[in-house]
Design a protein around this motif. Sequence first.
Motif, short mmCIF file in Angstrom:
data_model
loop_
_atom_site.label_atom_id
_atom_site.label_comp_id
_atom_site.label_asym_id
_atom_site.label_seq_id
_atom_site.Cartn_x
_atom_site.Cartn_y
_atom_site.Cartn_z
N ALA A 97 0.80 -1.23 0.00
CA ALA A 97 0.00 0.00 0.00
C ALA A 97 0.83 1.27 0.00
O ALA A 97 0.28 2.37 0.09
CB ALA A 97 -0.94 0.00 1.20
N CYS A 98 2.14 1.16 -0.09
CA CYS A 98 3.01 2.33 0.00
C CYS A 98 3.18 2.99 -1.36
O CYS A 98 3.47 2.33 -2.36
CB CYS A 98 4.38 1.91 0.54
N VAL A 99 3.00 4.32 -1.38
CA VAL A 99 3.24 5.09 -2.60
C VAL A 99 4.02 6.35 -2.24
O VAL A 99 3.98 6.84 -1.12
CB VAL A 99 1.92 5.49 -3.31
N ARG A 100 4.73 6.86 -3.23
CA ARG A 100 5.52 8.09 -3.06
C ARG A 100 5.16 9.06 -4.18
O ARG A 100 4.97 8.66 -5.33
CB ARG A 100 7.01 7.77 -3.10
N PHE A 101 5.08 10.35 -3.81
CA PHE A 101 4.82 11.41 -4.78
C PHE A 101 6.03 12.34 -4.80
O PHE A 101 6.50 12.78 -3.75
CB PHE A 101 3.57 12.20 -4.39
N ASP A 102 6.50 12.67 -5.98
CA ASP A 102 7.61 13.60 -6.16
C ASP A 102 7.16 14.75 -7.05
O ASP A 102 6.54 14.53 -8.11
CB ASP A 102 8.80 12.90 -6.82
N LYS A 103 7.50 15.98 -6.61
CA LYS A 103 7.14 17.18 -7.37
C LYS A 103 8.08 18.32 -6.98
O LYS A 103 8.27 18.58 -5.78
CB LYS A 103 5.68 17.57 -7.08
N ASP A 104 8.65 18.96 -7.96
CA ASP A 104 9.50 20.12 -7.72
C ASP A 104 10.61 19.84 -6.71
O ASP A 104 10.93 20.67 -5.85
CB ASP A 104 8.66 21.31 -7.24
N GLY A 105 11.19 18.65 -6.78
CA GLY A 105 12.29 18.29 -5.91
C GLY A 105 11.89 17.94 -4.49
O GLY A 105 12.76 17.80 -3.62
N ARG A 106 10.60 17.79 -4.22
CA ARG A 106 10.13 17.45 -2.89
C ARG A 106 9.31 16.17 -2.96
O ARG A 106 8.78 15.81 -4.02
CB ARG A 106 9.28 18.59 -2.31
N ALA A 107 9.20 15.47 -1.83
CA ALA A 107 8.55 14.16 -1.86
C ALA A 107 7.67 13.94 -0.64
O ALA A 107 7.98 14.37 0.47
CB ALA A 107 9.59 13.05 -1.94
N LEU A 108 6.57 13.22 -0.88
CA LEU A 108 5.60 12.83 0.15
C LEU A 108 5.34 11.34 0.00
O LEU A 108 5.22 10.84 -1.12
CB LEU A 108 4.32 13.64 -0.04
N VAL A 109 5.22 10.64 1.13
CA VAL A 109 5.04 9.18 1.12
C VAL A 109 3.80 8.82 1.93
O VAL A 109 3.53 9.42 2.98
CB VAL A 109 6.27 8.47 1.72
N ILE A 110 3.05 7.84 1.45
CA ILE A 110 1.88 7.33 2.18
C ILE A 110 2.10 5.86 2.51
O ILE A 110 2.48 5.07 1.65
CB ILE A 110 0.59 7.49 1.37
N ASP A 111 1.87 5.50 3.75
CA ASP A 111 1.80 4.11 4.24
C ASP A 111 3.04 3.25 3.97
O ASP A 111 2.96 2.20 3.31
CB ASP A 111 0.56 3.41 3.69
N PRO A 112 4.19 3.63 4.54
CA PRO A 112 5.38 2.78 4.45
C PRO A 112 5.29 1.65 5.48
O PRO A 112 5.75 1.78 6.61
CB PRO A 112 6.52 3.75 4.78
N GLY A 113 4.70 0.55 5.09
CA GLY A 113 4.44 -0.55 6.02
C GLY A 113 5.46 -1.66 5.95
O GLY A 113 6.45 -1.60 5.21
N SER A 114 5.19 -2.70 6.70
CA SER A 114 6.14 -3.79 6.89
C SER A 114 6.41 -4.59 5.62
O SER A 114 7.42 -5.28 5.53
CB SER A 114 5.64 -4.72 7.99
N PHE A 115 5.51 -4.55 4.64
CA PHE A 115 5.72 -5.27 3.38
C PHE A 115 6.45 -4.41 2.35
O PHE A 115 6.75 -4.89 1.25
CB PHE A 115 4.39 -5.72 2.77
N SER A 116 6.71 -3.16 2.67
CA SER A 116 7.17 -2.19 1.68
C SER A 116 8.65 -1.87 1.81
O SER A 116 9.28 -2.17 2.82
CB SER A 116 6.35 -0.89 1.81
N GLU A 117 9.18 -1.23 0.78
CA GLU A 117 10.57 -0.80 0.76
C GLU A 117 10.68 0.55 1.47
O GLU A 117 10.83 1.61 0.83
CB GLU A 117 11.06 -0.70 -0.69
N VAL A 118 10.57 0.53 2.78
CA VAL A 118 10.40 1.75 3.57
C VAL A 118 11.56 2.72 3.38
O VAL A 118 11.36 3.92 3.14
CB VAL A 118 10.22 1.41 5.06
N GLU A 119 12.79 2.23 3.51
CA GLU A 119 13.95 3.11 3.41
C GLU A 119 14.03 3.77 2.04
O GLU A 119 14.32 4.97 1.93
CB GLU A 119 15.23 2.32 3.69
N GLN A 120 13.76 3.01 1.00
CA GLN A 120 13.80 3.56 -0.35
C GLN A 120 12.69 4.59 -0.54
O GLN A 120 12.92 5.67 -1.11
CB GLN A 120 13.64 2.43 -1.37
N ALA A 121 11.50 4.28 -0.08
CA ALA A 121 10.37 5.19 -0.25
C ALA A 121 10.58 6.50 0.48
O ALA A 121 10.23 7.58 -0.02
CB ALA A 121 9.08 4.52 0.24
#
Length: 218
Positions: A9-33
């Motif tokens: 369920a983890c997604v990342r948004f990038d815009k204008d050199g800035r980033a927002l992440v939703i739901d970095p959970g135990s199944f996800s690549e948390v550090e990368q996200a």
Amino acid sequence: MKLTKYTHACVRFDKDGRALVIDPGSFSEVEQALEGAEALLVTHEHADHLDVDRVKAAFEGNASLSAWAPAKVADQLREAAPSAADRVHTAEPGQEFEAAGFRVQTFGSQHALIHPLVPVVANIGYVIDGEVFHPGDSFTVPNGLEVGTVLVPVHAPWNKIQEVIDFIIAVRAQRAFPIHNALINELGTGIVEGHAQRIGGLYGTEYRHLEPGESVEI
């Protein structure tokens, strides 16, 4: 903006050199996200949506990272990372705020029912820049708002194909991408997504599969 899907369920948004992440959970690549992210949104307290220990490490290594989450989750994060307590904010339904340069709106209030014997927890869905809706673990439809993109929980202990399709139809977004799919194999994915593509298309929604790590421009 660029949307990147990670496992489950983890997604990342990038815009204008800035980033927002939703739901970095135990199944996800948390550090990368979370690498270089300034904002973290959590829909609810379940571990597949929030890996507390790895998020704590992210807070400790990134003084620019702030978080928004339901009250119980926000308290949990403040306790886990006391040095970042002032960067953790409580999210409630009906809010609008800015995070990492993104406009965020909140919808919904509770997790979908798993079973009457399983307690229902708070769940907040997030709309990013008025364009992308991440519902967390619910099929809440954002009232009073049309979104161009919806992220669809395609498989969970609390849903079935009928509900997945009805959610796509109800939101009526132009595009749909999968989330919450770590517990389903390729055969099941083909069945669910085949229905989502065919029936969603009848109502004007183009459903597209994304692999973990794959990005799209929104």
